[in-house]
Design a protein around this motif. Structure first.
Motif, short mmCIF file in Angstrom:
data_model
loop_
_atom_site.label_atom_id
_atom_site.label_comp_id
_atom_site.label_asym_id
_atom_site.label_seq_id
_atom_site.Cartn_x
_atom_site.Cartn_y
_atom_site.Cartn_z
N ARG A 42 -2.13 6.69 -57.37
CA ARG A 42 -1.62 7.00 -58.71
C ARG A 42 -2.67 7.04 -59.80
NH1 ARG A 42 3.61 3.76 -60.39
NH2 ARG A 42 2.26 1.96 -60.08
N ARG A 84 8.12 7.41 -58.91
CA ARG A 84 7.69 8.52 -59.75
C ARG A 84 7.48 8.10 -61.21
NH1 ARG A 84 8.28 13.53 -57.54
NH2 ARG A 84 6.96 14.10 -59.30
N VAL A 106 -3.84 13.91 -63.67
CA VAL A 106 -2.47 13.93 -63.19
C VAL A 106 -1.99 15.38 -63.14
CG1 VAL A 106 -0.12 13.12 -63.62
CG2 VAL A 106 -2.08 11.67 -64.20
N PRO A 107 -1.41 15.81 -62.03
CA PRO A 107 -0.97 17.21 -61.90
C PRO A 107 0.26 17.47 -62.76
CG PRO A 107 -0.26 15.95 -60.00
CD PRO A 107 -1.14 15.03 -60.81
N GLU A 151 3.29 18.11 -62.08
CA GLU A 151 4.55 17.48 -61.68
C GLU A 151 4.53 15.96 -61.87
OE1 GLU A 151 2.04 17.41 -57.89
OE2 GLU A 151 2.35 18.72 -59.61
N ALA A 206 2.46 11.93 -61.43
CA ALA A 206 1.94 11.11 -60.34
C ALA A 206 3.08 10.65 -59.45
CB ALA A 206 1.18 9.92 -60.90
N ALA A 211 -0.09 14.55 -55.47
CA ALA A 211 -0.67 14.20 -56.77
C ALA A 211 -2.00 13.47 -56.59
CB ALA A 211 0.31 13.34 -57.56
N SER A 230 -5.73 14.63 -58.00
CA SER A 230 -6.64 13.75 -58.75
C SER A 230 -8.01 13.69 -58.10
CB SER A 230 -6.04 12.34 -58.84
OG SER A 230 -4.76 12.37 -59.44
N ALA A 254 2.25 22.05 -56.12
CA ALA A 254 1.99 21.01 -55.13
C ALA A 254 1.97 21.58 -53.71
CB ALA A 254 3.03 19.90 -55.23
#
Length: 845
Positions: A167, A195, A204-205, A207, A209, A214, A218, A266
């Motif tokens: 994360r 989530r 962080v993408p 959608e 972490a 994800a 990162s 993703a």
């Protein structure tokens, strides 16, 4: 001094002010704090056996509630044995807590020293993190980047196989221990499927972490920063050159991995971290996701259970509940607003759907629900507060101004108040251009600044800088001021009373635009062409693919040896795929820094970052220009001139028209791309070509004759024989012969006494000796136009600038290398011509 900690960096002075007491850790001598982040402090400690360790201390006061504090402690206890099962994870050696002091801690192996490796001196110790290495300018070989990235990817795979996620993978959480890369700061490691939004901006993408995908995103951003030296927010920009040519192939491999790992979707990333590690080591990996066995087993169990449940139980299973902490968040499915949390959907969707959860002041969350195969019946999100503007939600900036969402970002809800604009003018030391008018907006008086577009733009830039400094926006967001006409205002009492005659002024609104991205593919025939961006930076070779590129206009140049370059210009649409193709034709390409011969057969020599014609423009070339364009021919010279004499009696506008024609001819023929253009040299460029050093002054008039005693041929006066075509004895002899004069006392043209270059009039453009750059007739023959106005600026003006003297010039002052003469830009004077330069176009088209 700054040190790296678990959640960021902070100066030791700031740490001291926060009053962090030295913790007491059993069997350890705590030496000094070496870092602090949002989730605790990191201390350097020494065991009773003399081994150095890092100790992270997490205090209760750093958490909003007891539940979160205890949850993190339990997570670390569960993680402790797992950390020692893989060499890519920092080993957690001991976990404990101090109930009285309200903190818990865990003891870890310590990172190597950035400068001394495994030798640690407590007073000077600097932890070797990826972040500290970049900050101190340490160069990391690309093969090392690839291997360290593979080690970290394998560590992530180890976590994911145990249903754990990191994360918060970022530069400062990747450290080097005994020469090996390891993942640190495991305080954020959580169970797969948690989530709640954590992590660091930019890593962080879209959608959020909380998934293996994800974590992969990162890590991709970490490798991007480590390989390029750029900030993650610059992605997907790439460096213009590599540190070593031998590393080019490794760079391509890393670039391919990063582009896939950092895909906004993703499902387009690597299906698992193991595949990412294999790709970094040059191994082929599958293009599609490989579903783990346990997913199929879970689905089968779900089917069996569904078959035996009763109707009442089935009704409950058909519901989907979405809850948030705090409650009250809006839930959307595409454009449809479903309601606010806590929200119960009576029917779970059969097909996959993406929900977006929005609450002002908190980060937007995205829920990817896969439909009837998704086992989740209750989805609970812990929303993270944020200062950053979130799509679709109202945003308050650092000054308390309210911005409403738009399709491209946000817009200021009300016009800027006069007090704020006045504060900007004073702070930025701007001269106020406009006035203040009173309006009634929403039932109350409202003073509105009515200003010029220039002042509105300056205000937007000032406001953007303030919000960035205060941490309310990132470097990707851009502010713009949009001036409005009166009829576009939607506020009551919109008839604004202001004087338009003073200056072009109008009301304006402030917009905050968020960036959008698309994808790009460039192919060529033949393949293998080098791709350069609009700034001339090398990107790679065709086929060239970028999975994430900022939307908007883009331009590229394709180059290949023994082929003519191709210039491509197009627009990347948001969330779209732009595919470009070019067929390269054989030929010779222009290259700055190398001699070049153009389509007219004229040689150009490199000077600085441009090419300059070695000769003044000959009459034969100008005649072709006039014939093809219908441009007015110059007035008949006093003496007949052969074709290779320089054209003269041309204005600056005439010379500029010739340059535009030649640019068009060679672009159409493929000899030039839109990146380059012919034009007149600037005043400064002409000085460089003449061999002058830098001159004091900002305009030709200010620089005029600023350096005495320096001539294009050196320091002698009168000039050595035959160095330039000037007003000489041959000119006097010719004058006397034409006018039947034999008495030298009778007045005639002024000449340089004792100087004879043998040319009574104009010389061919390639006569006499060139200067050190290979340029002929820098002094003499004809005066030469430059692009600058005499009093400064460029473009049309009443007073242009000519340089270099001509065949009738005899004045010592006028033949100084620094001498400029003022002449109306539309004048067509005897003995005034031009030479051109080839340079990068100011605005490629």
């Amino acid at each position: 001094m700054s040190v790296s900690g678990g959640g960021g960096t902070e100066s030791l002075d700031i740490m001291a002010k926060r009053g962090c007491d030295t913790p007491i850790i059993p069997d350890h001598e705590v030496l000094r704090m070496i870092g602090r982040g949002a989730f605790g402090e990191v201390w350097l400690a020494r065991t009773v056996t003399g081994v150095y360790r890092a100790v992270k201390v997490i205090r209760r006061e750093d958490f909003d509630n007891e539940r979160d504090f205890e949850r993190e402690f339990e997570a670390i206890r569960r993680y402790e044995p797992i950390s020692r099962q893989h060499p890519g994870l920092v080993n957690v050696l001991q976990v404990g807590r101090d109930q009285k002091a309200s903190f818990y801690y865990y003891v870890m192996e310590v990172a190597d020293d950035l400068h001394h490796g495994e030798v640690i001196e407590p007073d000077t110790y600097v932890a070797h993190t990826f972040r500290s290495a970049l900050q101190e300018g340490c160069k990391v070989r690309l093969d090392t980047v690839a291997e360290q990235g593979a080690q970290l990817a394998e560590a992530l795979q180890h976590l994911h196989e145990r249903n754990l996620i990191h994360r918060d993978v970022k530069l400062s959480n990747a450290i080097v221990v005994h020469g090996r890369a390891k993942l640190a700061d495991i305080g954020l490691v959580a169970a797969l499927g948690d989530r709640s939004f954590v992590g660091t901006e930019g890593y962080v993408p879209p959608e959020g972490a909380g998934t293996p995908a994800a974590d992969i995103f990162s890590l991709g951003m970490v490798l991007y920063e480590l390989a390029t030296g750029k900030d993650r927010l610059d992605f997907p920009d790439v460096p213009s050159s590599l540190r070593e040519n031998s590393q080019r192939e490794i760079w391509r491999r890393i670039n391919r991995v990063v582009c896939r790992a950092c895909s906004r979707r993703a499902e387009s990333r690597y299906p698992c971290a193991h595949d990412m590690a294999e790709a970094l080591r040059g191994q082929e990996v599958p293009a599609k996701a490989r579903w783990p066995l346990w997913a199929g087993v879970a689905a089968a169990v779900g089917i069996i259970l569904a078959g035996v449940l009763g109707a009442r139980r089935q009704a409950v299973l058909d519901n989907l509940s979405i809850t948030t902490e705090p409650a009250g968040a809006e839930v959307f499915a595409g454009e449809q607003r479903l309601g606010v949390t806590p929200l119960v959907l009576e029917k779970r969707p059969v097909e996959g759907v993406t929900y977006e959860v929005m609450l002002s002041g908190f980060r937007n969350e995205v829920i990817d629900y896969s439909g009837k195969s998704d086992p989740r019946r209750i989805i609970h999100l812990v929303l993270e507060d944020t200062r950053f503007p979130q799509p679709g939600a109202t945003w308050i900036n650092s000054l308390g101004l309210e911005f409403k969402p738009t399709t491209t970002g946000h817009r200021l809800d009300l016009p800027v108040q006069a007090d704020l604009f006045m504060a900007f003018s004073i702070e930025a030391k701007r001269q106020f251009e406009g006035e203040i008018v009173m309006q009634t907006i929403r039932g109350r008086p409202y003073p509105i600044p009515i200003v010029s577009a220039r002042e509105a733009k300056a205000f937007a830039e000032w406001l953007q800088a303030r919000d960035q400094a205060a941490g309310f926006i990132g470097t990707e967001s851009t502010y713009r001021a949009e001036t409005l006409q009166d009829e576009t205002l939607n506020w009551p009492n919109r008839a604004l009373d202001y004087d338009r005659s003073k200056v072009a002024i109008s009301p304006f609104l402030i917009y905050v635009d968020r960036p959008s991205y698309g994808s790009l593919v460039i192919r060529s025939e033949p393949a293998g062409a080098e791709v350069f961006d609009g700034k001339g930076e090398y990107l790679g070779k065709t086929p060239y693919e970028v999975s994430r590129i900022r939307s908007g206009p883009v331009s590229f140049e394709l180059r290949m040896a023994e082929h003519r370059p191709v210039y491509l210009s197009e627009t990347v649409e948001s969330n779209g795929l732009l595919e470009l193709f070019a067929r390269l034709e054989t030929g010779v390409a222009v290259e700055m820094g190398k001699p070049w011969q153009n389509s007219l057969g004229r040689d150009l020599a490199p000077v600085g970052d441009f090419l300059v014609a070695t000769t003044e423009t000959p009459r034969i070339d100008y005649a072709r220009f006039c014939k093809e364009t219908g441009h007015d021919e110059p007035m008949e010279p006093l003496y007949p001139t052969p074709d290779m004499h320089p054209v003269h009696r041309v204005s600056r506008e005439d010379a500029e028209a010739f340059c535009q024609w030649l640019t068009s001819v060679e672009r159409n023929s493929g000899d030039l791309t839109a990146r380059y253009e012919y034009r007149l040299p600037s005043d400064v460029e002409w000085s460089l070509a003449a061999g002058l050093p830098g001159e004091k002054g900002t305009t030709p008039a200010a620089r005029n004759a600023s350096i005495g005693g320096v001539f294009p041929w050196g320091y002698e006066w009168p000039p050595p024989e035959g160095v330039a075509n000037l007003a000489d004895l041959s000119l006097r002899r010719d004058y006397e012969a034409k006018h039947g004069i034999s008495d030298p006392v009778i007045p005639g043209p002024s000449v340089i006494l004792g100087y004879d270059d043998t040319f009574p009039g104009l010389a061919w453009v390639n006569e006499l000796q060139p200067n050190r750059h290979g340029l002929y007739h820098v002094p003499g023959n004809v005066w030469e136009w430059v692009s600058d106005n005499f009093l400064g600026g460029v473009g049309t003006g009443t007073s242009g600038t000519i340089r270099g003297g001509g065949y009738t010039t005899s004045s010592e002052r006028e033949l100084l290398s620094t001498y400029r003469r003022s002449l109306a830009s539309n004048a067509r004077e005897d003995g005034v011509g031009f030479r051109y330069v080839l340079a990068r176009a100011a605005t490629p088209n």
